[in-house]
Scaffold this active site. Structure first.
Site, PDB file in Angstrom:
ATOM      1  N   ALA A 108       0.851  -1.184   0.000  1.00 43.24           N
ATOM      2  CA  ALA A 108       0.000   0.000   0.000  1.00 43.24           C
ATOM      3  C   ALA A 108       0.890   1.238   0.000  1.00 43.24           C
ATOM      4  O   ALA A 108       2.064   1.177   0.366  1.00 43.24           O
ATOM      5  CB  ALA A 108      -0.925   0.016   1.211  1.00 43.24           C
ATOM      6  N   PHE A 109       0.311   2.365  -0.393  1.00 46.01           N
ATOM      7  CA  PHE A 109       1.144   3.563  -0.591  1.00 46.01           C
ATOM      8  C   PHE A 109       1.770   4.048   0.708  1.00 46.01           C
ATOM      9  O   PHE A 109       2.753   4.777   0.692  1.00 46.01           O
ATOM     10  CB  PHE A 109       0.324   4.671  -1.262  1.00 46.01           C
ATOM     11  CG  PHE A 109      -0.315   5.646  -0.319  1.00 46.01           C
ATOM     12  CD1 PHE A 109      -1.491   5.357   0.329  1.00 46.01           C
ATOM     13  CD2 PHE A 109       0.288   6.868  -0.065  1.00 46.01           C
ATOM     14  CE1 PHE A 109      -2.065   6.260   1.207  1.00 46.01           C
ATOM     15  CE2 PHE A 109      -0.274   7.783   0.807  1.00 46.01           C
ATOM     16  CZ  PHE A 109      -1.458   7.475   1.449  1.00 46.01           C
ATOM     17  N   LYS A 110       1.211   3.628   1.844  1.00 42.70           N
ATOM     18  CA  LYS A 110       1.752   4.111   3.120  1.00 42.70           C
ATOM     19  C   LYS A 110       3.203   3.692   3.334  1.00 42.70           C
ATOM     20  O   LYS A 110       3.928   4.325   4.085  1.00 42.70           O
ATOM     21  CB  LYS A 110       0.868   3.645   4.271  1.00 42.70           C
ATOM     22  CG  LYS A 110      -0.484   4.356   4.236  1.00 42.70           C
ATOM     23  CD  LYS A 110      -1.346   4.056   5.425  1.00 42.70           C
ATOM     24  CE  LYS A 110      -2.576   4.958   5.451  1.00 42.70           C
ATOM     25  NZ  LYS A 110      -3.546   4.644   4.372  1.00 42.70           N
ATOM     26  N   ASP A 111       3.630   2.624   2.647  1.00 42.99           N
ATOM     27  CA  ASP A 111       5.037   2.216   2.738  1.00 42.99           C
ATOM     28  C   ASP A 111       5.986   3.320   2.275  1.00 42.99           C
ATOM     29  O   ASP A 111       7.107   3.428   2.788  1.00 42.99           O
ATOM     30  CB  ASP A 111       5.298   0.982   1.861  1.00 42.99           C
ATOM     31  CG  ASP A 111       4.666  -0.287   2.435  1.00 42.99           C
ATOM     32  OD1 ASP A 111       4.605  -0.422   3.669  1.00 42.99           O
ATOM     33  OD2 ASP A 111       4.249  -1.137   1.625  1.00 42.99           O
ATOM     34  N   LEU A 114       6.296   5.397   5.362  1.00 45.95           N
ATOM     35  CA  LEU A 114       6.644   4.741   6.627  1.00 45.95           C
ATOM     36  C   LEU A 114       7.974   3.986   6.581  1.00 45.95           C
ATOM     37  O   LEU A 114       8.624   3.816   7.610  1.00 45.95           O
ATOM     38  CB  LEU A 114       5.500   3.847   7.094  1.00 45.95           C
ATOM     39  CG  LEU A 114       4.350   4.679   7.695  1.00 45.95           C
ATOM     40  CD1 LEU A 114       3.082   3.847   7.840  1.00 45.95           C
ATOM     41  CD2 LEU A 114       4.741   5.279   9.046  1.00 45.95           C
TER      42      LEU A 114
END
Ligand SMILES: *Cc1c(COP(=O)(O)O)cnc(C)c1O
Length: 465
Positions: A108-111, A114
């Protein structure tokens, strides 16, 4: 670069203090004092850079208290875990450009943010010889991306609460199969809101927070926004060489307003007109699309949809945009945010003209999500996840002839296999990183939704300096 609070109540601080502070101590959000400007010659010079090289060029303009060689190393390490050489590749489907942000470890784009934040924390804790205990509640995606961001790191323990049996099986396993000693998954007998309330309560105990060096990883951290600015610039560089035309639009599936706010920062950094408009796409939790449409920023209750990462009503990054909308006046920002927390609504209709120069919006129904996944697969043999489909639908609605449109693909379809199966009658292919996930050994504590019990658990397992 110095940072200020949207509510004006703190002295200016450098980047690394802003990262460690998270939320500003006066309750506001942190922003850079100025937004650096990038000229056309610089854009020309950046044309051939790799993703990591570009990330360094963009981020270093906002950071002056980390030596360049250290920052480069942090960035290189963060994006070496992505499984595509371009990190965030662009795929061309008819007249839309799909920006794939899901090639990181949790799909997911949150990687993108993060992975960087995890390495940055590790670096700062080493520098300061200190430790951090991260506590967060998740409804699915953020928890796994945060766990992957800090797994195995020396000076960090992470405690993630998720609602027992109310996250998808893939999401659950992505969190609980990470067996590093510093990772603590807690399934609570309760809802996501119960988890969030517990986290809030524990953070509210200031003595406890200070004694145990409690830290947060939510999307209000400026370092997360900053890491996301990079792929907007990346897209501008790659589409303009692809299509000659130098103005483009972005469509962004939106929940907490973090991702699209990064687009707004990019819009203000780049030469005038490089980014024409940002399309704010929501599911039926439509407070933000109502704001763009007619200035009505008012809460309603959260409904569950097939795009759970966007099932949000109070968007935690909205205050950052509000600050700019109010001509960077902290008193007015604070007053309006206090009014919003009192009344659950504010009327921003007098700013309509400005808002519509920056954004257009669309709220997409569940039927349209399914129909969009189905049609896009038929037309382009490309499978969208439900979040990305919302952005694509809004892009189709707002596209203008001659202006290239980039749609942010925020999750890999395999994370939401049921929604895809329902739309096109087959499951998406399972990427290697989650193949075999269901059979892997998992570790998780099941607890009551009781903040005292969870606080005791933290005490027993916290990392100490
Ligand atoms: C978090 C998330 C979003 C929403 O991003 P915001 O920055 O909260 O607006 C959209 N899609 C997916 C898959 C996400 O995980």
């Amino acid at each position: 670069m110095q940072y200020l609070s949207t509510r004006g109540g703190i002295a200016h601080i450098p980047f690394t203090r802003a990262v460690l502070m998270g939320l500003a101590e006066d309750g506001g959000l942190l922003l850079p004092r100025t937004i650096p400007r990038i000229g056309s010659e610089t854009m020309q010079a950046w044309q051939e850079l790799s993703y990591s090289e570009l990330a360094f060029e963009v981020m270093s303009r906002f950071i002056d208290d980390i030596p360049n060689s250290d920052l480069r190393a942090l960035i290189d390490k963060s994006y070496s875990t992505f499984n595509h050489k371009d990190v965030t590749p662009l795929v061309h489907c008819g007249d839309l450009h799909i920006l794939e942000l899901f090639h990181g470890p949790t799909l997911a784009f949150k990687d993108v943010a993060l992975q960087f934040l995890g390495n940055l924390f590790e670096y700062l804790l080493d520098r300061d010889d200190s430790v951090l205990n991260i506590l967060g509640a998740t409804s699915g995606d953020t928890g796994s991306a945060a766990i992957y961001g800090v797994r195995g790191k020396e000076r960090v323990n992470i405690f993630i609460l998720h609602p027992h049996q109310r996250v998808s099986p893939v999401q659950e396993k992505q969190m609980t199969t990470v067996l590093d000693d510093n990772v603590y998954n807690i399934a609570i007998r309760g809802s996501f809101d119960d988890g969030q309330a517990i986290v809030k309560k524990i953070f509210g105990d200031i003595d406890f927070k200070n004694t145990y060096n409690l830290g947060a990883i939510n999307s209000i951290n400026w370092a997360r926004v900053l890491a996301q600015v990079v792929y907007y610039v990346w897209s501008c560089l790659h589409i303009s060489s692809h299509e000659k035309d130098s103005t483009l639009d972005f469509s962004v599936p939106t929940g907490n307003f973090g991702d699209i706010f990064a687009g707004y920062i990019a819009k203000r950094m780049l030469p005038e007109g490089t980014i024409r408009r940002l399309i704010l796409a929501t599911n039926s939790n439509d407070i933000l699309s109502r704001f763009v449409k007619d200035g009505d920023y008012s809460l309603s209750s959260v409904v569950q949809t097939s795009s759970p990462s966007m099932d949000i009503q109070s968007a935690s990054n909205f205050e950052r945009y509000l600050y700019y909308l109010l001509d960077s006046e902290p008193e007015r920002t604070r007053d309006l945010m206090l009014e919003f927390s009192r009344e659950g609504k504010i009327d921003l209709s007098s700013y309509d003209d400005q808002v519509r120069r920056d954004f257009a919006s669309l709220a997409v129904s569940e039927e349209d999500v399914t129909a969009t996944i189905k049609q896009f697969y038929k037309d382009h043999n490309y499978i969208l996840d439900p979040h990305t489909a919302i952005g694509v639908k809004a892009a189709q609605h707002h596209r203008k002839k001659g202006v290239p449109m980039v749609c942010l693909a925020t999750a890999h379809p395999a994370k939401f296999g049921d929604a895809v199966l329902n739309a096109i009658g087959r499951e998406p292919e399972i990427p290697e990183s989650i193949a075999g996930l269901m059979e892997k050994e998992a570790r998780c504590e099941l607890m009551d939704a009781d903040s005292n019990a969870i606080q005791d658990y933290l005490k027993a397992h916290a990392r100490h300096a």
